[in-house]
Design a protein around this motif. Structure first.
Motif, PDB file in Angstrom:
ATOM      1  N   LYS A  44     -25.124   9.400 -36.801  1.00  0.00           N
ATOM      2  CA  LYS A  44     -25.965   9.972 -37.856  1.00  0.00           C
ATOM      3  C   LYS A  44     -25.164   9.954 -39.144  1.00  0.00           C
ATOM      4  O   LYS A  44     -24.070  10.522 -39.213  1.00  0.00           O
ATOM      5  CB  LYS A  44     -26.372  11.413 -37.504  1.00  0.00           C
ATOM      6  CG  LYS A  44     -27.234  12.082 -38.561  1.00  0.00           C
ATOM      7  CD  LYS A  44     -28.635  11.497 -38.580  1.00  0.00           C
ATOM      8  CE  LYS A  44     -29.470  12.114 -39.691  1.00  0.00           C
ATOM      9  NZ  LYS A  44     -30.822  11.501 -39.748  1.00  0.00           N
ATOM     10  N   LEU A  78     -22.184  12.197 -37.378  1.00  0.00           N
ATOM     11  CA  LEU A  78     -21.961  11.866 -35.968  1.00  0.00           C
ATOM     12  C   LEU A  78     -21.546  10.399 -35.921  1.00  0.00           C
ATOM     13  O   LEU A  78     -22.196   9.539 -36.494  1.00  0.00           O
ATOM     14  CB  LEU A  78     -23.239  12.089 -35.160  1.00  0.00           C
ATOM     15  CG  LEU A  78     -23.807  13.518 -35.184  1.00  0.00           C
ATOM     16  CD1 LEU A  78     -25.102  13.584 -34.387  1.00  0.00           C
ATOM     17  CD2 LEU A  78     -22.790  14.516 -34.654  1.00  0.00           C
ATOM     18  N   VAL A  87     -21.911   9.457 -30.627  1.00  0.00           N
ATOM     19  CA  VAL A  87     -21.858  10.525 -29.635  1.00  0.00           C
ATOM     20  C   VAL A  87     -22.578  10.065 -28.375  1.00  0.00           C
ATOM     21  O   VAL A  87     -23.695   9.573 -28.431  1.00  0.00           O
ATOM     22  CB  VAL A  87     -22.525  11.803 -30.174  1.00  0.00           C
ATOM     23  CG1 VAL A  87     -22.704  12.820 -29.067  1.00  0.00           C
ATOM     24  CG2 VAL A  87     -21.700  12.382 -31.309  1.00  0.00           C
ATOM     25  N   GLY A 108     -20.771  19.133 -37.179  1.00  0.00           N
ATOM     26  CA  GLY A 108     -21.989  18.376 -36.849  1.00  0.00           C
ATOM     27  C   GLY A 108     -22.775  18.945 -35.695  1.00  0.00           C
ATOM     28  O   GLY A 108     -23.631  18.253 -35.126  1.00  0.00           O
ATOM     29  N   THR A 123     -26.446  19.277 -36.639  1.00  0.00           N
ATOM     30  CA  THR A 123     -27.010  17.940 -36.773  1.00  0.00           C
ATOM     31  C   THR A 123     -27.339  17.372 -35.395  1.00  0.00           C
ATOM     32  O   THR A 123     -28.423  16.824 -35.166  1.00  0.00           O
ATOM     33  CB  THR A 123     -25.995  17.034 -37.496  1.00  0.00           C
ATOM     34  OG1 THR A 123     -25.612  17.668 -38.706  1.00  0.00           O
ATOM     35  CG2 THR A 123     -26.605  15.680 -37.791  1.00  0.00           C
ATOM     36  N   LEU A 124     -26.417  17.525 -34.486  1.00  0.00           N
ATOM     37  CA  LEU A 124     -26.632  17.019 -33.134  1.00  0.00           C
ATOM     38  C   LEU A 124     -27.787  17.748 -32.462  1.00  0.00           C
ATOM     39  O   LEU A 124     -28.637  17.141 -31.808  1.00  0.00           O
ATOM     40  CB  LEU A 124     -25.336  17.194 -32.314  1.00  0.00           C
ATOM     41  CG  LEU A 124     -25.389  16.689 -30.880  1.00  0.00           C
ATOM     42  CD1 LEU A 124     -25.771  15.214 -30.846  1.00  0.00           C
ATOM     43  CD2 LEU A 124     -24.053  16.906 -30.185  1.00  0.00           C
ATOM     44  N   ILE A 142     -17.230  19.310 -29.899  1.00  0.00           N
ATOM     45  CA  ILE A 142     -17.471  18.261 -30.875  1.00  0.00           C
ATOM     46  C   ILE A 142     -16.443  18.410 -31.976  1.00  0.00           C
ATOM     47  O   ILE A 142     -16.146  19.515 -32.445  1.00  0.00           O
ATOM     48  CB  ILE A 142     -18.918  18.333 -31.409  1.00  0.00           C
ATOM     49  CG1 ILE A 142     -19.187  17.198 -32.392  1.00  0.00           C
ATOM     50  CG2 ILE A 142     -19.229  19.675 -32.037  1.00  0.00           C
ATOM     51  CD1 ILE A 142     -20.670  17.045 -32.690  1.00  0.00           C
ATOM     52  N   GLY A 190     -17.230  14.567 -35.502  1.00  0.00           N
ATOM     53  CA  GLY A 190     -18.373  13.721 -35.165  1.00  0.00           C
ATOM     54  C   GLY A 190     -18.241  13.022 -33.839  1.00  0.00           C
ATOM     55  O   GLY A 190     -18.963  12.071 -33.554  1.00  0.00           O
TER      56      GLY A 190
END
Ligand SMILES: Nc1ncnc2c1ncn2[C@@H]1O[C@H](COP(=O)(O)OP(=O)(O)OP(=O)(O)O)[C@@H](O)[C@H]1O
Ligand SMILES: [Mg+2]
Lengths: 251, 458
Positions: free
Chosen positions: A11, A23, A26, A45, A48-49, A218, A221
């Motif tokens: 991402k 990211l 992943v 992130g 976001t994930l 995480i 990223g």
């Protein structure tokens, strides 16, 4: 078969000329009925994930299977349907509707359900869930008349109302004191154990992550141990997936 | 359907969450619709009041004239043929459903003398009591003469206000005798004041008498073929009238007498009299065209005109007058409606404005709804229904207020008002349209929001 499988998800946000890679490839897998904590420092992130996992956002590249379906290929409205059918969200900020009773807040997602819930059924289910989270006597209170912990529990009841297979909780205890946090986390554990709901907890607090059966880290990223399932079964794959960047292995 | 119901409920709920703002938002619509309703009602009221006025001025009257004679391409003008009879008038009254009142008229002429005063009225007209209804011209003193007076050619008359002033001054005229061409008439009534007509002619300068009396007892009324029993008395009065030499009438024949062969060619019963004109009042000014058709048909039949024979009569109406006046009120109403419509558009812009604010304010709510599975369409409909609902509520309030306003206007200013279903239907549909048109952009904007950004919105 895994309920959730990410394969090399990237991402990147494009802010004008600058690319912001959040990211960077992943890969992870989460099985049905798992309770997983997603940990990482601020800005790593996590949200976001989670948004990608929750079908709220689309990855820049990579593959995402949810219950055997390739989600990143779906249209906006199809993703909305998936969210309504399969997913429940508990947000960091509670996001209840203002000047709306707890009961109606909980019933709200059923307005968009294609399963044809009748009014009476919807109401009965909402009442049952509010009782489950211990708010049977607060059903007609407006959100502003509830304490923070009570609001969070209303949000949990709302996330459960459409009988989701996966529950996403982004820092669900971020605004709560330790006692209430404990109550909420217990409830998650109970839901996971009794109803078999898959739960993904996003947090930066190790104590919170401790309530989950498995923790994914995480960093920059990258996922350190995304494919771990039951101990070290997928350790090799995880290392492969991380090969592109530094391998930050957490204890 | 259930979806719609749920969306509707959500919209109502959203409105109730912010009652005060909802009312303020719809204020523009409320005012606009109230204005439309009030204007339409007052406009229609005054328009029909004006129509009634016009009708009293004679807009719903038709005048039937005898046809024109033409010989060798030279037309003699209207009235040069004496083709109308009192029986024509009776038949029209009987056979034309759109003709409410019918009266024949006969023109007379002559100096009127009372005591030591004299006056030549502008009009000396012989007619029937129907005249009073056709011109909507009641008497203020005494009575109109009766049908019986017409049958008996009674020497009675009704006079206008001007004539009364000139002859009687302050005296009460009813019951007095006056003389026209040495024929003595008893005044039975005085007409109400009517004032000048549109051409500026004083209508009150008039003497009305039974048409039979004018026809047969007054010599000034051109009666060429009057084979009635009273012919002799007419002749007698002619003999006495000293003005006969100056104003030759019946004694002069403009046209050749109908020859025996011509008479045989027109197998018509001998007309016992002709009249100068027949005036007809239709039931309403809108019935004028149909009344004209009916009268034409009746008269052609009575006059035994075949297929393509030209009409031997002419019908004239007051269309010009009616059209001008109704067009004027129509124009004023249109103008006011335009103003009201502009205020509706302004109201609509207000709705759009507030809906945009509302969308911005509820960005997080929209994000949340999307996160739990609302599709773009669901959000679009929610906001669209909300704005339509706002407009409908505003419209209903506007209708009530508009009706109230027009009732108040009737009470206070005494203006005529007419409740109008059209106005209400118009108002409701306009408010729905305003809601859709001005609600669409904000709703569309809401539906295009990105759920993540919306949820993150502060
Ligand atoms: N819309 C966006 N445009 C540009 N950059 C973004 C956008 N959203 C997030 N980012 C960036 O992505 C990175 C990760 O953000 P994210 O919200 O996922 O962090 P997080 O791990 O949830 O942190 P926290 O624990 O503080 O919530 C941040 O550096 C952020 O600046
Ligand atoms: Mg976050």
């Amino acid at each position: 078969m895994d309920l959730i499988r990410l394969n090399n998800i990237v991402k990147t946000y494009y802010l004008g000329e600058v690319d912001v890679p959040v990211l960077k490839g992943v890969s992870l897998a989460i099985g049905r009925g798992e309770m997983v904590a997603l940990m990482g420092v601020s800005g790593s992130g996590k949200s976001t994930l989670m948004n990608i996992l929750g079908c709220l956002d689309t990855p820049t590249s990579g593959e995402f299977w949810l219950d055997g379906q390739e989600v990143s290929k779906l249209s906006r409205d199809q993703r909305a349907g998936v969210r309504n059918r399969m997913l429940g969200f508990v947000f960091q900020s509670f996001n209840l509707l203002p000047r709306t009773s707890a009961l109606e807040n909980v019933m709200m997602p059923l307005n968009y359900s294609r399963n044809g819930w009748s009014d009476r059924e919807a109401r009965a289910r909402a009442v049952k869930l509010l009782e489950l989270v211990g708010l049977g006597d607060r059903m007609h209170h407006y959100s502003s008349q509830l304490s923070g912990g009570q609001q969070q529990r209303v949000a949990i009841a709302r996330a459960l109302v459409n009988e989701p297979s996966v529950l996403f909780a982004d820092e669900p205890t971020g605004n709560l004191d330790s006692k209430t946090s404990e109550e909420v986390l217990r409830m998650f554990q109970k839901l996971n154990a009794e109803e078999g709901i898959t739960i993904l907890l996003v947090t930066h607090d190790a104590a919170v992550a401790g309530h989950a059966k498995r923790t994914i880290h995480i960093r920059d990223g990258m996922i350190a141990n995304g494919l771990h399932e039951e101990g070290t079964a997928g350790a090799g794959e995880a290392v492969q997936a991380d090969a592109a960047g530094k391998t930050g292995v957490k204890p | 359907m259930r979806m719609f119901y749920k969306t509707l409920r959500t919209a109502i709920h959203a409105m109730r969450r912010n009652v005060m703002r909802s009312i303020l938002t719809t204020l523009g619509i409320i005012i606009g619709i109230a204005a439309v309703i009030a204007i339409m009602e007052i406009g229609q009221g005054s328009s029909s009041a004006i129509q009634a006025r016009i009708a009293s001025m004679g807009a719903n009257t038709l005048m039937v004239f005898p046809g024109q004679a033409a010989s060798g391409g030279i037309s003699w003008g209207v009235g040069s043929v004496m083709s109308l009879t009192p029986l024509d008038a009776e038949t029209i009254a009987k056979d034309c459903p759109d003709a409410a009142y019918v009266a024949p008229t006969v023109r007379g002429k002559g100096q009127v003398i009372y005591g030591n005063r004299n006056w030549v009225p502008m009009q000396t007209t012989g007619t029937t009591p129907e005249f009073m209804h056709i011109r909507e011209w009641p008497v203020s003193e005494g009575d109109f003469f009766t049908d019986r007076d017409v049958r008996n050619s009674s020497k009675v008359c009704v006079i206008g206000q001007t004539l009364k002033r000139e002859l009687f001054g302050d005296e009460a005229p009813v019951g007095k005798e006056l003389r026209v061409q040495n024929v003595s008439f008893r005044v039975v009534g005085v007409l109400e004041r009517k004032g000048a007509n549109m051409m500026g002619m004083d209508q009150d300068d008039i003497l009305l008498a039974p048409w039979t009396t004018v026809k047969y007892r007054l010599s000034g009324s051109g009666s060429s073929a009057a084979p009635s029993s009273s012919g002799s008395s007419s002749a007698a009065s002619n003999a006495v009238n000293s003005l006969n030499g100056l104003y030759p009438s019946s004694s002069v024949k403009l046209y050749a007498d109908i020859s025996a062969i011509q008479a045989a060619d027109t197998p018509m019963p001998v007309r016992f009299a002709n009249v100068d004109q027949i005036i007809v009042a239709t039931r309403s000014s809108s019935a004028i065209p149909s009344a004209m058709k009916e009268i034409t048909q009746v008269l052609r039949e009575r006059h035994r005109l075949k297929g393509d024979d030209p009409d031997d009569f002419q019908i004239r109406d007051m269309t010009e007058m009616t059209n001008t006046l109704t067009a004027t009120t129509g124009m004023v109403t249109m103008l006011l409606l335009c103003v009201a419509m502009i205020s509706l558009v302004v109201g609509g812009v207000g709705i759009m404005n507030i809906m945009l604010v509302s969308v911005t304010e509820r960005t997080r709510e929209i994000g949340l709804r999307m996160a739990v599975g609302a599709r773009g369409m669901d959000i679009l409909f929610q906001f669209l229904i909300e704005s339509v609902l706002l407009c409908l509520v505003g419209g209903s309030l506007g209708i009530l207020i508009g009706r109230g306003a027009s009732m108040l206007v009737t009470k206070l200013a005494g203006w005529p008002v007419q409740a109008s279903v059209t106005a209400i239907i118009l108002a409701v549909s306009v408010s729905v349209v305003v809601g859709v048109v001005f609600g669409f952009y904000p709703a569309w904007k809401a539906s295009r929001l990105d759920p993540i950004e919306a949820l993150r919105y502060e």
